[in-house]
Enzyme design. Sequence first.
Site, mmCIF file in Angstrom:
data_model
loop_
_atom_site.group_PDB
_atom_site.id
_atom_site.type_symbol
_atom_site.label_atom_id
_atom_site.label_comp_id
_atom_site.label_asym_id
_atom_site.label_seq_id
_atom_site.Cartn_x
_atom_site.Cartn_y
_atom_site.Cartn_z
ATOM 1 N N GLY A 12 -2.764 -51.031 72.092
ATOM 2 C CA GLY A 12 -3.386 -51.268 73.525
ATOM 3 C C GLY A 12 -4.212 -49.941 73.425
ATOM 4 O O GLY A 12 -4.388 -49.033 72.717
ATOM 5 N N GLU A 118 -9.756 -52.438 94.943
ATOM 6 C CA GLU A 118 -8.382 -53.089 95.018
ATOM 7 C C GLU A 118 -7.513 -52.481 95.978
ATOM 8 O O GLU A 118 -7.722 -51.565 96.634
ATOM 9 C CB GLU A 118 -7.724 -52.926 93.554
ATOM 10 C CG GLU A 118 -8.794 -53.604 92.411
ATOM 11 C CD GLU A 118 -8.388 -53.486 91.091
ATOM 12 O OE1 GLU A 118 -7.162 -53.698 90.827
ATOM 13 O OE2 GLU A 118 -9.219 -53.272 90.228
ATOM 14 N N HIS A 241 3.043 -58.020 90.808
ATOM 15 C CA HIS A 241 1.725 -58.165 91.450
ATOM 16 C C HIS A 241 1.893 -59.382 92.358
ATOM 17 O O HIS A 241 2.446 -60.531 92.080
ATOM 18 C CB HIS A 241 0.812 -58.657 90.324
ATOM 19 C CG HIS A 241 -0.735 -58.548 90.311
ATOM 20 N ND1 HIS A 241 -1.200 -59.373 91.393
ATOM 21 C CD2 HIS A 241 -1.372 -57.574 90.111
ATOM 22 C CE1 HIS A 241 -2.415 -59.071 91.404
ATOM 23 N NE2 HIS A 241 -2.703 -58.057 90.630
ATOM 24 N N ARG A 287 0.440 -52.546 96.730
ATOM 25 C CA ARG A 287 1.063 -53.748 96.163
ATOM 26 C C ARG A 287 2.546 -53.996 96.653
ATOM 27 O O ARG A 287 3.045 -55.135 96.780
ATOM 28 C CB ARG A 287 1.206 -53.661 94.788
ATOM 29 C CG ARG A 287 -0.171 -54.189 94.144
ATOM 30 C CD ARG A 287 -0.176 -54.405 92.793
ATOM 31 N NE ARG A 287 -1.614 -54.623 92.273
ATOM 32 C CZ ARG A 287 -1.916 -54.116 91.240
ATOM 33 N NH1 ARG A 287 -1.153 -53.821 90.295
ATOM 34 N NH2 ARG A 287 -3.152 -54.454 90.838
ATOM 35 N N HIS A 348 4.893 -57.498 86.807
ATOM 36 C CA HIS A 348 3.697 -57.028 86.507
ATOM 37 C C HIS A 348 3.620 -55.573 85.660
ATOM 38 O O HIS A 348 3.016 -55.461 84.551
ATOM 39 C CB HIS A 348 2.696 -57.082 87.746
ATOM 40 C CG HIS A 348 1.070 -56.645 87.270
ATOM 41 N ND1 HIS A 348 0.479 -57.261 86.656
ATOM 42 C CD2 HIS A 348 0.517 -55.585 87.471
ATOM 43 C CE1 HIS A 348 -0.873 -56.933 86.408
ATOM 44 N NE2 HIS A 348 -0.854 -55.641 87.003
ATOM 45 N N ARG A 383 2.595 -47.766 91.536
ATOM 46 C CA ARG A 383 1.298 -47.527 91.133
ATOM 47 C C ARG A 383 0.168 -47.959 91.812
ATOM 48 O O ARG A 383 0.164 -49.207 92.372
ATOM 49 C CB ARG A 383 1.365 -48.178 89.730
ATOM 50 C CG ARG A 383 0.085 -47.979 88.855
ATOM 51 C CD ARG A 383 -0.027 -49.020 87.616
ATOM 52 N NE ARG A 383 0.028 -50.047 87.758
ATOM 53 C CZ ARG A 383 -0.837 -51.060 87.661
ATOM 54 N NH1 ARG A 383 -2.092 -50.528 87.268
ATOM 55 N NH2 ARG A 383 -0.846 -52.240 87.880
HETATM 56 P P1 FAD Z 1 -0.176 -52.315 75.621
HETATM 57 O O1 FAD Z 1 -1.637 -52.668 76.128
HETATM 58 O O2 FAD Z 1 0.672 -53.324 76.516
HETATM 59 O O3 FAD Z 1 0.068 -52.363 74.154
HETATM 60 C C1 FAD Z 1 1.329 -52.501 73.734
HETATM 61 C C2 FAD Z 1 1.357 -52.545 72.259
HETATM 62 O O4 FAD Z 1 2.734 -52.309 71.814
HETATM 63 C C3 FAD Z 1 0.889 -53.984 71.726
HETATM 64 O O5 FAD Z 1 0.229 -53.706 70.396
HETATM 65 C C4 FAD Z 1 2.369 -54.612 71.055
HETATM 66 O O6 FAD Z 1 2.185 -55.498 69.938
HETATM 67 C C5 FAD Z 1 3.094 -53.332 70.743
HETATM 68 N N1 FAD Z 1 4.455 -53.342 70.774
HETATM 69 C C6 FAD Z 1 5.275 -53.383 71.661
HETATM 70 N N2 FAD Z 1 6.661 -53.361 71.117
HETATM 71 C C7 FAD Z 1 6.339 -53.373 69.754
HETATM 72 C C8 FAD Z 1 7.311 -52.985 68.711
HETATM 73 N N3 FAD Z 1 8.620 -53.238 68.885
HETATM 74 N N4 FAD Z 1 6.943 -52.801 67.448
HETATM 75 C C9 FAD Z 1 5.741 -52.808 67.302
HETATM 76 N N5 FAD Z 1 4.638 -52.685 68.414
HETATM 77 C C10 FAD Z 1 5.164 -53.014 69.355
HETATM 78 N N6 FAD Z 1 -4.052 -52.052 84.559
HETATM 79 C C11 FAD Z 1 -5.121 -51.399 85.320
HETATM 80 O O7 FAD Z 1 -5.341 -50.237 85.254
HETATM 81 N N7 FAD Z 1 -6.175 -51.986 85.309
HETATM 82 C C12 FAD Z 1 -6.192 -53.472 85.474
HETATM 83 O O8 FAD Z 1 -7.337 -54.084 85.746
HETATM 84 C C13 FAD Z 1 -5.078 -54.200 85.101
HETATM 85 N N8 FAD Z 1 -4.891 -55.341 84.825
HETATM 86 C C14 FAD Z 1 -3.726 -56.172 84.292
HETATM 87 C C15 FAD Z 1 -3.901 -57.392 84.265
HETATM 88 C C16 FAD Z 1 -2.592 -57.886 83.605
HETATM 89 C C17 FAD Z 1 -2.572 -59.447 83.482
HETATM 90 C C18 FAD Z 1 -1.687 -57.308 83.059
HETATM 91 C C19 FAD Z 1 -0.335 -57.934 82.400
HETATM 92 C C20 FAD Z 1 -1.801 -55.945 83.417
HETATM 93 C C21 FAD Z 1 -2.755 -55.277 83.757
HETATM 94 N N9 FAD Z 1 -2.950 -54.139 84.101
HETATM 95 C C22 FAD Z 1 -3.840 -53.321 84.596
HETATM 96 C C23 FAD Z 1 -2.084 -52.815 83.389
HETATM 97 C C24 FAD Z 1 -2.308 -52.352 82.115
HETATM 98 O O9 FAD Z 1 -3.059 -53.312 81.542
HETATM 99 C C25 FAD Z 1 -1.248 -51.948 81.286
HETATM 100 O O10 FAD Z 1 -0.373 -51.086 81.950
HETATM 101 C C26 FAD Z 1 -1.932 -51.174 79.936
HETATM 102 O O11 FAD Z 1 -2.858 -52.046 79.414
HETATM 103 C C27 FAD Z 1 -0.851 -50.809 79.021
HETATM 104 O O12 FAD Z 1 -1.450 -50.405 77.900
HETATM 105 P P2 FAD Z 1 -0.751 -49.668 76.537
HETATM 106 O O13 FAD Z 1 -1.504 -49.062 75.771
HETATM 107 O O14 FAD Z 1 0.335 -48.723 77.431
HETATM 108 O O15 FAD Z 1 0.286 -50.872 76.267
HETATM 109 C C1 SIN Z 2 -5.743 -56.770 88.965
HETATM 110 O O1 SIN Z 2 -6.799 -57.080 88.328
HETATM 111 O O2 SIN Z 2 -5.410 -57.180 90.103
HETATM 112 C C2 SIN Z 2 -4.636 -55.843 88.136
HETATM 113 C C3 SIN Z 2 -5.034 -54.362 88.508
HETATM 114 C C4 SIN Z 2 -3.738 -53.688 87.997
HETATM 115 O O3 SIN Z 2 -2.640 -54.304 87.874
HETATM 116 O O4 SIN Z 2 -4.085 -52.412 87.896
#
Ligand code: FAD
Ligand code: SIN
Length: 539
Positions: A12, A118, A241, A287, A348, A383
């Site tokens: 991610g 937001e 959420h 939230r 969420h 958050r």
């Molecule tokens: P992620 O993007 O979740 O990536 C996790 C990675 O870890 C994936 O590749 C997965 O395969 C890997 N992984 C997990 N476990 C293992 C394992 N055991 N072995 C190998 N790989 C593994 N935040 C905002 O700031 N703004 C927004 O608008 C927003 N909107 C959102 C909307 C939705 C629907 C959701 C669900 C969340 C939203 N969030 C938002 C929150 C935000 O998207 C996440 O907190 C953020 O993307 C997390 O990023 P990350 O890189 O930490 O992990």
């Molecule tokens: C949303 O678009 O409502 C999600 C934003 C967030 O979780 O930060």
Amino acid sequence: MNRFDFIVIGSGIAGLSFALKAVQQGRVAILCKTSRDETNTMYAQGGIAAVTGSDDSAELHVRDTLAAGAGLCDEAVVRTIIGEGPARVDELVNLGMRFSEEEGESADGERHYDLGREGGHSRRRVLHAKDATGREIQRALLAAVASHPNIHFFENHFAIDLITTQKLGIADVNKCLGVYVLDKNAGQVRTFAAPVTLLATGGCGKVYLYTTNPDVATGDGVAMAYRAGASIANMEFIQFHPTCLFNRKAKSFLITEAIRGEGGILKNVEGVPFMKGVHPMESLAPRDIVARAIDSEMKRTGADNICLDVTHKSAAFLIERFPNVYATCLRLGIDIAREQIPVVPAAHYQCGGVLANVDGVTDIEGLLAVGEVACTGLHGANRLASNSLLEGLVCAHRAAEWLRKNPIERSEAVIPAWQRGRAQDPDELVVVSHNWDEIRRCMWDYVGIVRTTKRLMRARKRIENLQDEIQQYYWDFVVTGDLLELRNIVTVAEMIIHSALQREESRGLHFNLDHPQANPAWAQRNTILHRERKLETIS
Ligand code: FAD
Ligand code: SIN
């Protein structure tokens, strides 16, 4: 044995941003448990909060973040992340990220980002790519990563457990040497070794029955770090959420808060805008407050959902600004320009996680944690919307910088090959899916938006029984992805319950009817879990 300079677990925003910086220092392996674009990042809608507007300032963003965090944020961390946000956003744009821009010619002749608003934000400051910001971030980062021959991707590679000197019985400070990984394509466990392992595994929404998160969000990183002996902080703060689409045909579809930023109003099924009088920001309150008000309204009316009304906006506006939400709802028979959207709260975001500083450094040498898996102190007890993508971006950069200044030497320790149970059982799938459902329902019913001590204790008993059963199963049988996830969600569920029972007050996202007020003695105290020291709290 696969040897690298950096192992990044997760693809991610946090993992990819780190990999792009770390590759300047050596060879990088990125592991992800399904495909490289199946992440929470991919589904982000609202955007990234960063100060770019002329009416905005870092001070205002800090103030909003601290207010949402309900007295538990680490102010120095908040200031660092918010202060460095705009520079990291510029880098993302230079990599090819396309944020939405204001239409037409501006007075100063410059191009300006279109800024969304937001919950909890006092200004418009959320940079977005219409309502599919995460998809665009994931595209831009994956394209940048693809051009580096020294970044190696391992899809369908499930990290099982961290390899540490402590686990190997080597008298040393606890050091991470790598990770055992299930290669799901080959059905084999492989060893990955590196002086640095970065956890970027995201959150744990799947611990709850209803969630906005994709299936990969099973809290693996937190569970692995706990087993390896890292400290885990503030797991009681699970963010719900307020507006997940209520529709049997759509799994986990989020209705972005940015719709409320454009004037969308929350109403109960009787058509009453119930947020009036609850908070001065009404439907755009932080939230935790909105989710609790919805919970109470649903219980009071006995309805299965509440509604979000954005019918004051034209179809043309909604199609242009929220094409993803508009089209998805229309496909399900809801024309959001004419009808209210049925919504419910859903799990969420995990505000707690692996205790890490703003550089991602944990209390295990060679193990860093960045993004949703980490608890840095930015979010406190709740958050602020759109601060998590920001945190992932800033902390990934800082982690790579920290490692450049503090390189970690490769260990000479001999890592044994993986050894595990050999038994196979045709009933396994049934056991796994039964326990999986039981955990998620128990967490939803007993450890949800509104808690009581009695319900938490009941949940603890049930989850502990399941933990015993799953552990036994785990040690006897051949590992599969499903079994590994089950083992992790039961551990994370246990952590959430233990932390929630410890915090005898209500603060931010943790609301306990038996202790309905915030207790000043708990302000600035984090609940910390550690495998050996069990539970403790620190300030
Ligand atoms: P992620 O993007 O979740 O990536 C996790 C990675 O870890 C994936 O590749 C997965 O395969 C890997 N992984 C997990 N476990 C293992 C394992 N055991 N072995 C190998 N790989 C593994 N935040 C905002 O700031 N703004 C927004 O608008 C927003 N909107 C959102 C909307 C939705 C629907 C959701 C669900 C969340 C939203 N969030 C938002 C929150 C935000 O998207 C996440 O907190 C953020 O993307 C997390 O990023 P990350 O890189 O930490 O992990
Ligand atoms: C949303 O678009 O409502 C999600 C934003 C967030 O979780 O930060």
